[in-house]
Each structure stands twice: as C-alpha cells, then as structure tokens.
Design an enzyme around this catalytic site. Structure first.
Site, PDB file in Angstrom:
ATOM      1  N   GLU A   1       0.855  -1.194   0.000  1.00 50.28           N
ATOM      2  CA  GLU A   1       0.000   0.000   0.000  1.00 50.28           C
ATOM      3  C   GLU A   1       0.891   1.243   0.000  1.00 50.28           C
ATOM      4  O   GLU A   1       0.734   2.118  -0.820  1.00 50.28           O
ATOM      5  CB  GLU A   1      -0.912  -0.033   1.241  1.00 50.28           C
TER       6      GLU A   1
ATOM      7  N   VAL B   1      15.820   6.436   9.723  1.00 49.78           N
ATOM      8  CA  VAL B   1      17.063   6.043  10.393  1.00 49.78           C
ATOM      9  C   VAL B   1      16.807   6.325  11.867  1.00 49.78           C
ATOM     10  O   VAL B   1      16.270   7.381  12.218  1.00 49.78           O
ATOM     11  CB  VAL B   1      18.257   6.865   9.856  1.00 49.78           C
TER      12      VAL B   1
ATOM     13  N   ALA C   1      20.601   0.646  23.128  1.00 42.50           N
ATOM     14  CA  ALA C   1      21.890   0.046  23.498  1.00 42.50           C
ATOM     15  C   ALA C   1      21.939  -0.168  25.019  1.00 42.50           C
ATOM     16  O   ALA C   1      22.318  -1.239  25.502  1.00 42.50           O
ATOM     17  CB  ALA C   1      23.028   0.947  23.032  1.00 42.50           C
TER      18      ALA C   1
ATOM     19  N   ALA D   1       0.479  -0.323  16.397  1.00 40.16           N
ATOM     20  CA  ALA D   1       1.896  -0.227  16.795  1.00 40.16           C
ATOM     21  C   ALA D   1       2.321   1.224  16.994  1.00 40.16           C
ATOM     22  O   ALA D   1       3.093   1.530  17.906  1.00 40.16           O
ATOM     23  CB  ALA D   1       2.775  -0.893  15.736  1.00 40.16           C
ATOM     24  N   THR D   2       1.787   2.123  16.156  1.00 39.49           N
ATOM     25  CA  THR D   2       2.166   3.536  16.267  1.00 39.49           C
ATOM     26  C   THR D   2       1.680   4.112  17.596  1.00 39.49           C
ATOM     27  O   THR D   2       2.417   4.810  18.296  1.00 39.49           O
ATOM     28  CB  THR D   2       1.565   4.334  15.077  1.00 39.49           C
TER      29      THR D   2
ATOM     30  N   SER E   1      17.475   7.241  20.342  1.00 42.66           N
ATOM     31  CA  SER E   1      16.867   5.899  20.377  1.00 42.66           C
ATOM     32  C   SER E   1      17.934   4.814  20.333  1.00 42.66           C
ATOM     33  O   SER E   1      17.780   3.753  20.950  1.00 42.66           O
ATOM     34  CB  SER E   1      15.937   5.699  19.188  1.00 42.66           C
TER      35      SER E   1
ATOM     36  N   GLU F   1      16.312  -3.358   8.966  1.00 39.24           N
ATOM     37  CA  GLU F   1      15.149  -4.166   9.332  1.00 39.24           C
ATOM     38  C   GLU F   1      13.956  -3.750   8.484  1.00 39.24           C
ATOM     39  O   GLU F   1      13.626  -2.562   8.414  1.00 39.24           O
ATOM     40  CB  GLU F   1      14.818  -3.982  10.814  1.00 39.24           C
TER      41      GLU F   1
HETATM   42  P1  0O2 Z   1      11.824   2.015  17.130  1.00 37.58           P
HETATM   43  O1  0O2 Z   1      11.699   3.320  17.824  1.00 37.58           O
HETATM   44  O2  0O2 Z   1      10.657   1.695  16.266  1.00 37.58           O
HETATM   45  O3  0O2 Z   1      13.104   1.853  16.428  1.00 37.58           O
HETATM   46  P2  0O2 Z   1      12.878  -5.172  21.003  1.00 37.58           P
HETATM   47  O4  0O2 Z   1      13.338  -3.778  20.667  1.00 37.58           O
HETATM   48  O5  0O2 Z   1      13.600  -5.799  22.153  1.00 37.58           O
HETATM   49  O6  0O2 Z   1      11.368  -5.237  21.139  1.00 37.58           O
HETATM   50  P3  0O2 Z   1      14.472  -6.489  18.988  1.00 37.58           P
HETATM   51  O7  0O2 Z   1      14.990  -7.777  19.551  1.00 37.58           O
HETATM   52  O8  0O2 Z   1      15.441  -5.377  18.842  1.00 37.58           O
HETATM   53  O9  0O2 Z   1      13.143  -6.071  19.779  1.00 37.58           O
HETATM   54  O10 0O2 Z   1      13.939  -6.764  17.585  1.00 37.58           O
HETATM   55  P4  0O2 Z   1      12.483  -6.807  17.079  1.00 37.58           P
HETATM   56  O11 0O2 Z   1      11.636  -7.661  17.938  1.00 37.58           O
HETATM   57  O12 0O2 Z   1      12.592  -7.171  15.640  1.00 37.58           O
HETATM   58  O13 0O2 Z   1      11.961  -5.298  17.268  1.00 37.58           O
HETATM   59  C1  0O2 Z   1      12.531  -4.250  16.624  1.00 37.58           C
HETATM   60  C2  0O2 Z   1      11.496  -3.199  16.331  1.00 37.58           C
HETATM   61  O14 0O2 Z   1      10.197  -3.783  16.138  1.00 37.58           O
HETATM   62  C3  0O2 Z   1      11.264  -2.215  17.441  1.00 37.58           C
HETATM   63  O15 0O2 Z   1      12.269  -1.244  17.432  1.00 37.58           O
HETATM   64  C4  0O2 Z   1       9.905  -1.663  17.076  1.00 37.58           C
HETATM   65  O16 0O2 Z   1       9.966  -0.795  15.962  1.00 37.58           O
HETATM   66  C5  0O2 Z   1       9.206  -2.920  16.658  1.00 37.58           C
HETATM   67  N1  0O2 Z   1       8.579  -3.561  17.825  1.00 37.58           N
HETATM   68  C6  0O2 Z   1       8.945  -4.722  18.403  1.00 37.58           C
HETATM   69  N2  0O2 Z   1       8.130  -4.997  19.441  1.00 37.58           N
HETATM   70  C7  0O2 Z   1       7.235  -3.998  19.514  1.00 37.58           C
HETATM   71  C8  0O2 Z   1       6.117  -3.728  20.384  1.00 37.58           C
HETATM   72  O17 0O2 Z   1       5.796  -4.467  21.310  1.00 37.58           O
HETATM   73  N3  0O2 Z   1       5.431  -2.566  20.143  1.00 37.58           N
HETATM   74  C9  0O2 Z   1       5.739  -1.720  19.131  1.00 37.58           C
HETATM   75  N4  0O2 Z   1       4.999  -0.612  18.958  1.00 37.58           N
HETATM   76  N5  0O2 Z   1       6.791  -1.953  18.299  1.00 37.58           N
HETATM   77  C10 0O2 Z   1       7.530  -3.072  18.499  1.00 37.58           C
HETATM   78  P5  0O2 Z   1      12.498  -0.297  18.685  1.00 37.58           P
HETATM   79  O18 0O2 Z   1      13.926  -0.002  18.782  1.00 37.58           O
HETATM   80  O19 0O2 Z   1      11.857  -0.885  19.898  1.00 37.58           O
HETATM   81  O20 0O2 Z   1      11.688   0.977  18.334  1.00 37.58           O
END
Ligand code: 0O2
Length: 278
Positions: free
Chosen positions: A41, A47, A57, A154-155, A52, A142
C-alpha cells in the site's frame, strides 16, 4: 567507533533507507502501471535517532562500540499492506532478492506468534551492501511488513511506550491488548471482503487509466490542429460527470475512430456525420 562522529556513522544507513524505500516504491509503481494487484500500500523509511540508539543500546546491554554489529534496526523500512495475505506476498518478493541485492539474515513472524504486548508484524532483517566513499559497506536494516490496522496499533503503542518510559501502566496495557484483538478482527473482516474491495479498486484504477488515455487522445488531436477540439473536450466532461465506466469506454472508442479518421485524412473540423463523439 568514534561516538563523536554520529552524523558520519549514520550516512550509509541514510543511503540504505533511501535506496530500499526507492526500490519498494518502484516495484509498487510498476505493479500498478501494469494493472496488477500490488501487495504494497505504501512504504516508509527512517534512520533511528541517536537518542533511540543510545536508549536501545542501554536497554539491551550493547556497548557503544558494538552498535554497528549488534543493532539490526538502525536502518528501518516499513512496508504497509492492506490485507494480511499481502504480507507474505511482500516477504516472497524480498526472498527473491536474497543474494541479488541484499542478504536475508533472519525472519521474525510476530503475526503467527504475536508479542505479549499485542504487537503484530512480520520482520525481515537484512544486510544491504552500500557504496560509500570508503568502499562497500554492509549495512544492517530491518524491514517491517504489516497491515494498516497493525501499523495503527503499533504507532499508538509505540508513543505510549515512550511516554511511560517502557513501563505502560497495567490498566492501559490491558486496553492495548484488547485494542490489538480488535485490530486483528478488523484484519480478518477485511480479508473476508477482500475480493469486493479489490473489485472496487480495479474499477477505480480502470476509470483513472481511461481518463488519462482520453485526455492523452484529446491532447494529440489538439496539437494536430483539430478545430472543434473544445467541443470534444466539453463532451468528455459531460460523459465524465455521468460517472459511468461503460460510457467512458464508449467515448474512448469513438475518440480512437476520430483519431484514425483524422490521421488518414487530416482536416480542420468534422462534418456532423463524422462527429461520432458528440
Ligand atoms: P523504534 O523506535 O521503532 O526503532 P525489542 O526492541 O527488544 O522489542 P528487537 O529484539 O530489537 O526487539 O527486535 P524486534 O523484535 O525485531 O523489534 C525491533 C522493532 O520492532 C522495534 O524497534 C519496534 O519498531 C518494533 N517492535 C517490536 N516490538 C514492539 C512492540 O511491542 N510494540 C511496538 N509498537 N513496536 C515493536 P524499537 O527499537 O523498539 O523501536
């Protein structure tokens, strides 16, 4: 890594996001132009902000010097689909590119196996080779693939997570989980009426294409110097306002006949007998 040079460090990630979003948008454009069902869609990219990166980290115990190797989502691309079924279609498109212009490292299916928060999405972690002034650099990125309903949820949840510093109050968490269930039901419902929605979309696309073709045809006749082109254009507007695809099709057919006639015997205006588009 020299942490003072964040801006420099992030350059290849910015380039990777630009290239990847550009490629998915181009794929989507081509599919639409060919009149095929496009599973995408829209596409977004970002970045990760330095704050963040630092927060993640810290949360995951990643030393700053290891951010480049261990943080997979500094470059992020989000592909939004209308229907759940489209998610696997997009994933298949990405898999076809594995070993071509990217390397898939891992796939995470948070749709079949949703997170306890209620989060649903399909993630593909890749390495993407970037041409930089210092040579080729393999950048981790990713790709998140999700429906509009999943994205909406999610937002909102993401903003709340930041507001509450990752500790959303239990009551709110419960409401988010029930909102996630509602978003799941919405996806299921939309899939059930998918054929109907797609038919509406097909008709709309056909109408848009027809209008473009007719306008193009009128433009050609105009530049060829046909005198009564304003009349034809006014007639087109009348047909257009009737909002009837069949009538538009008929108008286009007549315009083609007129165009062929004009090409064979150029003249400056049509006699009443020839004015089939009137
Ligand atoms: P941002 O601000 O979007 O970059 P983790 O961060 O521990 O949940 P991991 O192991 O780093 O997860 O990898 P994963 O599970 O692939 O998640 C990476 C990203 O997926 C997150 O990045 C979010 O964007 C999204 N995500 C994962 N779990 C959730 C959730 O429960 N709720 C929402 N809204 N997004 C999620 P960041 O760095 O968390 O956030």
């Amino acid at each position: 890594m020299n942490i003072i040079k964040w801006e420099e460090f992030l350059i290849p990630y910015e380039q990777a996001v630009d290239e990847l979003t550009g490629k998915f948008r181009a794929y989507s454009r081509e599919m639409r132009k060919k009149g095929l069902h496009c599973p995408i869609e829209y596409v977004e990219g970002r970045v990760k902000k330095v704050s963040s990166i630092l927060e993640k980290a810290h949360r995951k115990g990643i030393h700053y010097g290891q951010v480049e190797e261990r943080m997979e989502d500094i470059a992020g691309v989000r592909i939004i689909c209308r229907f759940v079924e489209d998610i696997q279609r997009v994933a298949a498109v990405i898999r076809e590119r594995n070993g071509v212009d990217m390397e898939i490292i891992e796939e995470k299916d948070y749709i079949s196996d949703g997170k306890s928060s209620g989060y649903r999405s399909y993630h593909i972690n890749i390495r993407y080779p970037m041409w930089t002034v210092n040579g080729v650099k393999s950048v981790a990125a990713e790709i998140q693939i999700r429906t509009m309903a999943m994205n909406f949820w999610a937002t909102i949840e993401h903003s709340l997570k930041y507001k509450y510093n990752h500790n959303i109050p239990r009551e709110l968490q419960k409401r988010l989980i029930s909102a996630a269930e509602a978003s799941y039901s919405l996806d299921v419902e939309m899939s059930a009426i998918r054929e109907e929605i797609m038919e509406v979309q097909r008709v709309l696309n056909r109408k848009n294409d027809l209008v473009d073709e007719i306008i193009g045809g009128i433009g050609v006749l105009y530049t060829s110097g046909l005198n009564n082109i304003e009349e034809i254009h006014a007639r087109f507007l009348m047909v257009y306002e009737q909002d009837d695809l069949e009538k538009l099709l008929e108008f286009k057919r007549q315009l083609e006949v007129l165009s062929d006639l004009y090409k064979a015997t150029p003249y400056k205006s049509f006699s009443p007998a020839d004015r089939s588009v009137r």
